[in-house]
Design a protein around this motif. Sequence first.
Motif, short mmCIF file in Angstrom:
data_model
loop_
_atom_site.label_atom_id
_atom_site.label_comp_id
_atom_site.label_asym_id
_atom_site.label_seq_id
_atom_site.Cartn_x
_atom_site.Cartn_y
_atom_site.Cartn_z
N ASP A 146 -113.13 -45.75 25.47
CA ASP A 146 -113.33 -46.40 24.17
C ASP A 146 -112.17 -47.36 23.90
O ASP A 146 -111.01 -46.93 23.86
N PRO A 147 -112.43 -48.65 23.70
CA PRO A 147 -111.32 -49.59 23.52
C PRO A 147 -110.49 -49.31 22.28
O PRO A 147 -109.26 -49.45 22.31
N ALA A 148 -111.12 -48.91 21.19
CA ALA A 148 -110.36 -48.64 19.96
C ALA A 148 -109.40 -47.47 20.15
O ALA A 148 -108.26 -47.52 19.67
N GLU A 149 -109.83 -46.43 20.86
CA GLU A 149 -108.95 -45.29 21.10
C GLU A 149 -107.77 -45.68 21.98
O GLU A 149 -106.66 -45.17 21.81
N HIS A 150 -108.00 -46.58 22.93
CA HIS A 150 -106.90 -46.98 23.82
C HIS A 150 -105.95 -47.95 23.12
O HIS A 150 -104.75 -47.95 23.40
N LEU A 151 -106.44 -48.74 22.20
CA LEU A 151 -105.54 -49.51 21.34
C LEU A 151 -104.71 -48.57 20.48
O LEU A 151 -103.50 -48.78 20.30
N ALA A 152 -105.33 -47.51 19.96
CA ALA A 152 -104.60 -46.53 19.16
C ALA A 152 -103.55 -45.81 20.00
O ALA A 152 -102.44 -45.52 19.52
N LEU A 153 -103.88 -45.51 21.25
CA LEU A 153 -102.89 -44.92 22.15
C LEU A 153 -101.68 -45.84 22.27
O LEU A 153 -100.53 -45.40 22.18
N GLY A 154 -101.92 -47.14 22.48
CA GLY A 154 -100.82 -48.08 22.58
C GLY A 154 -99.96 -48.10 21.33
O GLY A 154 -98.73 -48.09 21.40
N ARG A 155 -100.60 -48.10 20.16
CA ARG A 155 -99.84 -48.10 18.91
C ARG A 155 -98.97 -46.85 18.81
O ARG A 155 -97.82 -46.91 18.35
N ALA A 156 -99.50 -45.71 19.27
CA ALA A 156 -98.72 -44.48 19.23
C ALA A 156 -97.49 -44.55 20.12
O ALA A 156 -96.46 -43.91 19.83
N SER A 205 -103.13 -60.81 14.84
CA SER A 205 -103.93 -60.11 13.85
C SER A 205 -105.42 -60.09 14.20
O SER A 205 -106.16 -59.22 13.75
N ALA A 206 -105.86 -61.05 15.01
CA ALA A 206 -107.27 -61.11 15.42
C ALA A 206 -107.49 -60.54 16.81
O ALA A 206 -108.65 -60.35 17.22
N ARG A 207 -106.43 -60.25 17.52
CA ARG A 207 -106.54 -59.86 18.92
C ARG A 207 -107.28 -58.53 19.10
O ARG A 207 -108.14 -58.40 19.96
N GLU A 208 -106.93 -57.54 18.30
CA GLU A 208 -107.53 -56.22 18.49
C GLU A 208 -109.04 -56.26 18.27
O GLU A 208 -109.80 -55.64 19.03
N ALA A 209 -109.50 -56.98 17.26
CA ALA A 209 -110.93 -57.07 17.01
C ALA A 209 -111.63 -57.71 18.20
O ALA A 209 -112.73 -57.29 18.60
N GLY A 210 -111.01 -58.73 18.78
CA GLY A 210 -111.59 -59.37 19.94
C GLY A 210 -111.67 -58.44 21.14
O GLY A 210 -112.68 -58.39 21.85
N LEU A 211 -110.60 -57.66 21.35
CA LEU A 211 -110.59 -56.74 22.48
C LEU A 211 -111.59 -55.61 22.30
O LEU A 211 -112.23 -55.17 23.26
N ILE A 212 -111.74 -55.12 21.08
CA ILE A 212 -112.72 -54.06 20.84
C ILE A 212 -114.12 -54.55 21.18
O ILE A 212 -114.95 -53.80 21.72
N ALA A 213 -114.39 -55.83 20.92
CA ALA A 213 -115.71 -56.41 21.18
C ALA A 213 -115.78 -57.10 22.54
O ALA A 213 -116.58 -58.02 22.74
N TRP A 214 -115.01 -56.62 23.52
CA TRP A 214 -114.88 -57.32 24.79
C TRP A 214 -116.24 -57.48 25.51
O TRP A 214 -116.42 -58.43 26.28
#
Length: 269
Positions: A146-156, A205-214
């Motif tokens: 899941d891309p959102a979970e892996h972005l959250a991992l990075g933030r952690a 600020s727009a990068r994460e939304a773009g990556l989630i919708a890859w």
Amino acid sequence: MTQRLPTYFISHGGGPWPWLDDWRQMLQGLERSLADMPRQIGSKPKAVLMISGHWEEDSFAVMSSPKPPMVYDYYGFPKYTYDIVYPAPGDPALAREVADLIAAAGLPTRLDPTRGFDHGTFAPLAIMYPQADMPVIQVALKGNLDPAEHLALGRALTPLRDQGVLIVGSGFSFHNLRLMGPQGAAPSAAFDGWLQETVVAAKPSAREAGLIAWEKAPSARLAHPREEHLLPLMVAAGAAQGDRASCVYHENTVFGAITASSFRFDAAA
């Protein structure tokens, strides 16, 4: 105070390529980019944390062995490539800290005391830091990809950047083994163009939304029939948070015709 380190997403090549003369010749550009990373970073990291596209578990997992073994996760290569050793130590205390950061973010994780270095880690590190004289740990992808979970991992993981830990997502910007040749030229170029726009040109600020919708990107599923080699990018971008990105490796002749890129995330990028 330790200077905040950048984060990276690297295209890591294929199999044990640094030990294969013909592959190493083909990947000269990648080798130069990896070898230049210590100069870009400046000071020697306290440790390296790798998120490789070659390790998945049912939850995030953190390598915790003090002396990680080797994982030869490739097939059909010369016998000597199964004797390669990258002798970097692990760091059980750092592994526990990493697991605590992940858990504090509400993400499932565990320590793994038996996991070793796969080629997504030891092949690029053999070029980046051939001395193998600093601790290295890996963090597994979560198998749902899941891309959102892996972005959250990075933030952690972001606080580790202020402690001298180099965070590297190790995958490949194009990973369709059936199209590794002229037939992959067009889809790899199309998907790479989207990456350049989404990762480098867009505001953070727009990068994460773009990556989630890859998956909406041009040739997305031709570039990544399965996205395990793309998800390390999400982790690197998550750890970068508001930092800008730059492209630190880019060529269109990999395996003859494939376009591939690597990215650095840094406030000064």
